[in-house]
Motif scaffolding. Structure first.
Motif, PDB file in Angstrom:
ATOM      1  N   ASN A   1      -7.141  80.271  33.242  1.00 26.99           N
ATOM      2  CA  ASN A   1      -7.723  79.697  31.894  1.00 26.99           C
ATOM      3  C   ASN A   1      -6.570  79.231  31.023  1.00 26.99           C
ATOM      4  OD1 ASN A   1     -10.704  80.174  31.427  1.00 26.99           O
ATOM      5  ND2 ASN A   1     -10.005  82.221  30.793  1.00 26.99           N
ATOM      6  N   SER A   2      -6.007  78.404  31.792  1.00 32.96           N
ATOM      7  CA  SER A   2      -5.074  77.350  31.152  1.00 32.96           C
ATOM      8  C   SER A   2      -5.036  76.299  30.820  1.00 32.96           C
ATOM      9  CB  SER A   2      -3.546  78.298  32.148  1.00 32.96           C
ATOM     10  OG  SER A   2      -2.245  77.233  31.867  1.00 32.96           O
ATOM     11  N   ASN A   3      -4.204  75.767  30.189  1.00 32.80           N
ATOM     12  CA  ASN A   3      -5.218  74.224  30.191  1.00 32.80           C
ATOM     13  C   ASN A   3      -3.633  73.390  30.464  1.00 32.80           C
ATOM     14  OD1 ASN A   3      -7.424  75.615  28.624  1.00 32.80           O
ATOM     15  ND2 ASN A   3      -6.622  74.973  26.222  1.00 32.80           N
ATOM     16  N   GLY A   4      -2.771  73.529  31.231  1.00 36.39           N
ATOM     17  CA  GLY A   4      -2.365  72.746  31.875  1.00 36.39           C
ATOM     18  C   GLY A   4      -2.534  72.238  32.988  1.00 36.39           C
ATOM     19  N   ILE A   5      -1.432  71.483  33.281  1.00 37.91           N
ATOM     20  CA  ILE A   5      -1.927  70.613  34.938  1.00 37.91           C
ATOM     21  C   ILE A   5      -0.517  71.257  35.829  1.00 37.91           C
ATOM     22  CG2 ILE A   5      -1.871  69.055  35.792  1.00 37.91           C
ATOM     23  CD1 ILE A   5      -3.179  67.208  33.463  1.00 37.91           C
ATOM     24  N   SER A   6      -1.138  71.767  36.540  1.00 36.45           N
ATOM     25  CA  SER A   6      -0.313  71.963  37.977  1.00 36.45           C
ATOM     26  C   SER A   6      -0.903  71.491  39.431  1.00 36.45           C
ATOM     27  CB  SER A   6      -0.257  73.863  37.725  1.00 36.45           C
ATOM     28  OG  SER A   6      -1.050  74.868  38.002  1.00 36.45           O
ATOM     29  N   LEU A   7       0.306  71.578  40.437  1.00 38.23           N
ATOM     30  CA  LEU A   7      -0.303  71.492  41.158  1.00 38.23           C
ATOM     31  C   LEU A   7      -0.551  72.527  42.236  1.00 38.23           C
ATOM     32  CD1 LEU A   7       0.066  69.239  43.185  1.00 38.23           C
ATOM     33  CD2 LEU A   7       1.899  69.842  43.840  1.00 38.23           C
ATOM     34  N   SER A   8      -0.341  73.669  41.828  1.00 36.97           N
ATOM     35  CA  SER A   8      -0.305  75.023  43.262  1.00 36.97           C
ATOM     36  C   SER A   8      -1.427  75.427  42.356  1.00 36.97           C
ATOM     37  CB  SER A   8       0.052  75.916  42.509  1.00 36.97           C
ATOM     38  OG  SER A   8       0.572  77.388  43.328  1.00 36.97           O
ATOM     39  N   LEU A   9      -2.507  75.739  43.791  1.00 38.33           N
ATOM     40  CA  LEU A   9      -3.882  76.614  44.192  1.00 38.33           C
ATOM     41  C   LEU A   9      -3.616  78.046  43.278  1.00 38.33           C
ATOM     42  CD1 LEU A   9      -5.274  75.222  46.755  1.00 38.33           C
ATOM     43  CD2 LEU A   9      -5.785  74.517  44.385  1.00 38.33           C
ATOM     44  N   LEU A  10      -2.425  78.507  43.191  1.00 42.42           N
ATOM     45  CA  LEU A  10      -2.106  80.497  42.626  1.00 42.42           C
ATOM     46  C   LEU A  10      -1.684  80.368  41.253  1.00 42.42           C
ATOM     47  CD1 LEU A  10      -0.157  81.594  45.688  1.00 42.42           C
ATOM     48  CD2 LEU A  10      -2.626  81.032  45.637  1.00 42.42           C
ATOM     49  N   ASP A  11      -1.643  78.925  40.319  1.00 38.76           N
ATOM     50  CA  ASP A  11      -1.383  78.865  39.050  1.00 38.76           C
ATOM     51  C   ASP A  11      -3.228  79.026  38.892  1.00 38.76           C
ATOM     52  OD1 ASP A  11       1.425  78.981  39.460  1.00 38.76           O
ATOM     53  OD2 ASP A  11       1.228  76.441  39.343  1.00 38.76           O
ATOM     54  N   PRO A  12      -3.525  79.303  37.353  1.00 36.78           N
ATOM     55  CA  PRO A  12      -4.612  79.366  36.114  1.00 36.78           C
ATOM     56  C   PRO A  12      -4.820  78.111  36.298  1.00 36.78           C
ATOM     57  CG  PRO A  12      -2.369  80.240  34.992  1.00 36.78           C
ATOM     58  CD  PRO A  12      -1.998  80.252  36.466  1.00 36.78           C
ATOM     59  N   GLY A  13      -5.618  77.812  36.334  1.00 38.08           N
ATOM     60  CA  GLY A  13      -6.061  76.342  35.957  1.00 38.08           C
ATOM     61  C   GLY A  13      -7.201  76.484  34.574  1.00 38.08           C
ATOM     62  N   GLN A  14      -7.896  75.392  34.824  1.00 40.18           N
ATOM     63  CA  GLN A  14      -9.468  75.632  33.844  1.00 40.18           C
ATOM     64  C   GLN A  14     -10.262  74.423  34.296  1.00 40.18           C
ATOM     65  OE1 GLN A  14     -10.761  77.369  31.364  1.00 40.18           O
ATOM     66  NE2 GLN A  14      -9.706  77.089  29.519  1.00 40.18           N
ATOM     67  N   THR A  15     -11.355  74.397  34.754  1.00 41.36           N
ATOM     68  CA  THR A  15     -12.408  73.352  34.384  1.00 41.36           C
ATOM     69  C   THR A  15     -13.071  73.323  33.242  1.00 41.36           C
ATOM     70  OG1 THR A  15     -14.334  75.607  35.241  1.00 41.36           O
ATOM     71  CG2 THR A  15     -12.944  74.653  36.807  1.00 41.36           C
ATOM     72  N   ILE A  16     -14.249  72.454  33.352  1.00 38.36           N
ATOM     73  CA  ILE A  16     -15.092  71.438  32.153  1.00 38.36           C
ATOM     74  C   ILE A  16     -15.694  72.767  31.918  1.00 38.36           C
ATOM     75  CG2 ILE A  16     -16.558  70.474  30.898  1.00 38.36           C
ATOM     76  CD1 ILE A  16     -15.639  67.986  32.623  1.00 38.36           C
ATOM     77  N   ALA A  17     -16.096  73.622  32.813  1.00 40.61           N
ATOM     78  CA  ALA A  17     -17.290  74.434  32.191  1.00 40.61           C
ATOM     79  C   ALA A  17     -16.581  75.998  31.802  1.00 40.61           C
ATOM     80  CB  ALA A  17     -18.083  75.140  33.840  1.00 40.61           C
ATOM     81  N   SER A  18     -15.407  75.828  32.483  1.00 42.67           N
ATOM     82  CA  SER A  18     -14.833  77.112  32.005  1.00 42.67           C
ATOM     83  C   SER A  18     -13.874  77.228  30.368  1.00 42.67           C
ATOM     84  CB  SER A  18     -14.006  78.095  32.277  1.00 42.67           C
ATOM     85  OG  SER A  18     -12.676  77.129  32.718  1.00 42.67           O
ATOM     86  N   LEU A  19     -13.964  75.927  30.124  1.00 44.60           N
ATOM     87  CA  LEU A  19     -12.880  75.745  28.771  1.00 44.60           C
ATOM     88  C   LEU A  19     -14.207  75.745  27.546  1.00 44.60           C
ATOM     89  CD1 LEU A  19     -10.643  74.174  27.524  1.00 44.60           C
ATOM     90  CD2 LEU A  19     -11.917  72.302  27.299  1.00 44.60           C
ATOM     91  N   ILE A  20     -15.344  75.263  28.062  1.00 41.94           N
ATOM     92  CA  ILE A  20     -16.423  74.583  26.777  1.00 41.94           C
ATOM     93  C   ILE A  20     -16.320  76.582  26.978  1.00 41.94           C
ATOM     94  CG2 ILE A  20     -19.013  74.419  26.925  1.00 41.94           C
ATOM     95  CD1 ILE A  20     -18.907  72.186  28.213  1.00 41.94           C
ATOM     96  N   ALA A  21     -17.162  77.509  27.652  1.00 44.65           N
ATOM     97  CA  ALA A  21     -16.997  79.007  27.581  1.00 44.65           C
ATOM     98  C   ALA A  21     -16.045  79.307  27.307  1.00 44.65           C
ATOM     99  CB  ALA A  21     -17.176  79.078  28.662  1.00 44.65           C
ATOM    100  N   ASN A  22     -15.037  78.941  27.034  1.00 45.66           N
ATOM    101  CA  ASN A  22     -14.044  79.752  26.510  1.00 45.66           C
ATOM    102  C   ASN A  22     -13.668  79.637  24.650  1.00 45.66           C
ATOM    103  OD1 ASN A  22     -12.704  81.784  27.869  1.00 45.66           O
ATOM    104  ND2 ASN A  22     -11.664  80.076  29.268  1.00 45.66           N
TER     105      ASN A  22
END
Lengths: 322, 296
Positions: free
Chosen positions: A252-273
């Protein structure tokens, strides 16, 4: 006198039956058409609820890179990309395994284990998403952080997509849990496609001296390839919309990053959070609903495409060769 | 299996023929390996939920509300949500199923079938947002309070919207299995078609309808995402249809993210209950189908 009364009675019965038939057919047709109309209602209602965001941002919503609830500026790119990256990863991991499962269940397994094994694989699809998420947090994430991700870094650490500290709750982990969850879908539909291949195809290849694998590859997989493709697209549709397990695994991080080992967010997870935050009538809520609309359109396109593929193949399977 | 493998083991030659046979064996083993890999998570989930969940199950887990680390109000909420959603979705879904199997021929029928299929694939969180947006849109028109958006009502709207297309498809399949000769026999007796459907076709497809209904219930009982944006969750028991309500999946979610290890353990307890319910429904629907095929 008596006879005509009987006849009239009969006719009344028949007419009553006819009226009942008409009413019943109307009732079921109305309900069925109402159910289909619900799809349109969903789209319209989402449009109305998202109108504040649509009016404020216009098309730039789809190209916006930031999601900032303080400045009240919202853009979809980090989450659309997060959804695409995790779903692609899920396909990359899940498709080969699913095809192996489908081939084993349709071509190799002895009849005695085929039925129970098919059933057990289907059970995987019945486990609720939130239970996958719970298992992900307490069982998969430690394994990812301590064993799998460091191991991957050891081999492929020079790639930019494997930079950073393994923490077990990141885009890679979300992709893995998604892969686990789409395996039953893809393997079940592919298995159906494989079973729709006429037995004569296999026999023809075997009679030419092909080994079982050669017959599977040349005669069966090739024949069923459109159905298998449809199965993969259906799996993609499931991965794109999957919410709870991803929300619990992606960091759950709202930034954009290249690495797959960084946290991220999908549309669905952003809504859920974030859906519980803020008042019911806020620009952020409206933007979240617009994202939901984007997700619905993505899933519609994917699923319509997949249905057309699968139904074409299964029809061909029933009707014989091309 | 072992005997088959030994027979299948190719000779230790690596000419063209030997390579082909070894490749055949390697691919069979690889396919088997895929099955094993696919089943590891299921096995692990069952083992972990069994072990950690059993440790959490004691009377207080069921008696206390989520405020005090129990799941009493969650079970209550899930029962209410699922019962109300089933009350709406089962009649509507089964009527749609009747339309699809009895009247839905030609282009219109195909189109309805196609769209119902598509509806089963809409992400459940989108359906949740839809239910929320229904209340929001109505509040724009000044008809209801926007507060109603987080309530039992929207939870029921969301769950029944998920359940209807699912039940429609399973009912259609169940009714299609009723032989044409049964329908013809009923019609030949001169009874009207709607009575033939209601009195003969529906009872004959009863076990299939029941299976579909059970699977529909199992499916929505485990849904979390749509409830997160509608029924939302509550620390207390059910307080009315216009108030938020707790549910079992939502409890698992909040307890899983909780820093308290006691609540983490309660999440496993709740998961065990949910998984057992899912297994029970899945197995009983198998048994129903099996009994039916034995009877015939």
């Amino acid at each position: 006198m008596q006879i005509s009364e009987v006849v009239r009675g009969r006719f009344r019965n028949i007419r009553r039956g006819a009226l009942g038939d008409t009413l019943f057919q109307w009732l079921t047709s109305l309900v069925a058409i109402g159910v289909v109309a619900l799809l349109g209602v969903i789209a319209v209602v989402l449009l109305i609820a998202a109108s504040a965001s649509i009016q404020t941002f216009g098309p730039s919503f789809l190209t916006g890179m930031t999601w900032d609830s303080v400045a009240d500026v919202y853009g979809a790119v980090p989450f659309v990309s997060g959804t695409l990256v995790t779903s692609a990863l899920a396909l990359l991991i899940g498709v080969p395994i699913s095809l192996g499962v489908a081939i084993f269940l349709s071509e190799l397994a002895p009849a005695k284990v085929r039925v129970p094994l098919t059933y057990v694989v289907e059970l995987l699809a019945a486990v609720p998403s939130v239970v996958y998420g719970l298992w992900g947090i307490f069982v998969l994430a430690p394994a990812m952080a301590n064993v799998i991700e460091p191991g991957l870094q050891g081999v492929l650490g020079f790639l930019p997509i494997f930079q950073g500290t393994p923490r077990g709750a990141d885009k890679f982990a979300a992709g893995v849990i998604l892969a686990i969850m789409i395996i039953p879908t893809i393997s079940a539909v592919s298995r159906e496609a494989l079973r729709a291949v006429p037995q004569s195809q296999r026999e023809a290849a075997l009679s030419l001296g092909a080994t079982r694998w050669e017959s599977t590859r040349l005669a069966v997989l090739r024949y069923a390839r459109a159905g298998i493709f449809g199965a993969i697209v259906l799996g993609l549709g499931r991965a794109v919309g999957e919410t709870m397990a991803v929300t619990m695994m992606i960091g759950n991080s709202n930034g954009i990053s290249l690495s797959l080992l960084d946290p991220g967010q999908t549309i669905a997870s952003l809504i859920a959070n974030n859906f519980g935050e803020g008042g019911p009538v806020s620009l952020q809520k409206s933007a979240l609903i617009e994202l939901g609309l984007v997700l619905m359109l993505m899933s519609l396109v994917i699923n319509v495409f997949a249905r057309l593929m699968v139904s074409r193949v299964l029809r061909r399977g029933e009707g014989g060769a091309e | 299996m072992i005997g088959g493998l030994r027979r299948a083991l190719p000779p230790f030659r690596f000419d063209r023929q030997g390579r082909r046979l070894w490749k055949d064996l390697a691919m069979s083993v690889a396919a088997l390996l895929c099955v094993v890999i696919a089943l590891v998570p299921l096995g692990s989930i069952l083992v972990e939920a069994g072990a950690r969940g059993l440790a959490a199950i004691r009377p207080s887990l069921f008696l206390l509300d989520t405020r005090d680390g129990g799941i009493g109000n969650a079970i209550q909420g899930t029962l209410i949500l699922v019962a109300l959603a089933s009350g709406i979705a089962l009649p509507v879904g089964i009527l749609t199923g009747i339309y699809l199997s009895e009247f839905g021929k030609g282009r219109v029928g195909d189109a309805v079938r196609f769209f119902v299929d598509i509806m089963t694939q809409i992400p459940s969180i989108v359906v949740g947002i839809f239910a929320y947006s229904v209340i929001l849109s109505l509040s724009f028109a000044g008809l209801v309070s926007p507060r109603l958006a987080f309530s039992t009502i929207t939870g029921v709207i969301a769950l029944s919207t998920i359940m209807i297309p699912f039940v429609a498809r399973t009912s259609e399949e169940a009714l299609r299995l009723v032989p044409v000769s049964t329908r013809e026999a009923a019609l030949a007796l001169g009874i009207p078609r709607h009575r033939a459907i209601l009195r003969v076709v529906l009872p004959s497809g009863g076990s299939g309808l029941l299976t579909g209904a059970l699977l529909g219930v199992a499916r929505v009982a485990g849904e979390t995402a749509p409830l997160l944006v509608t029924a939302f969750g509550s620390l207390y028991g059910f307080a009315g249809l216009n108030q938020p309500v707790e549910s079992l999946p939502h409890t698992i979610y909040t307890f899983a993210l909780s820093p308290s290890s006691a609540e983490n353990q309660a999440a496993w307890g709740a998961s065990l209950i949910l998984v057992l319910m899912m297994l029970l429904i899945s197995i009983s629907s198998r048994v129903i189908v099996h009994l039916r095929s034995v009877r015939e």
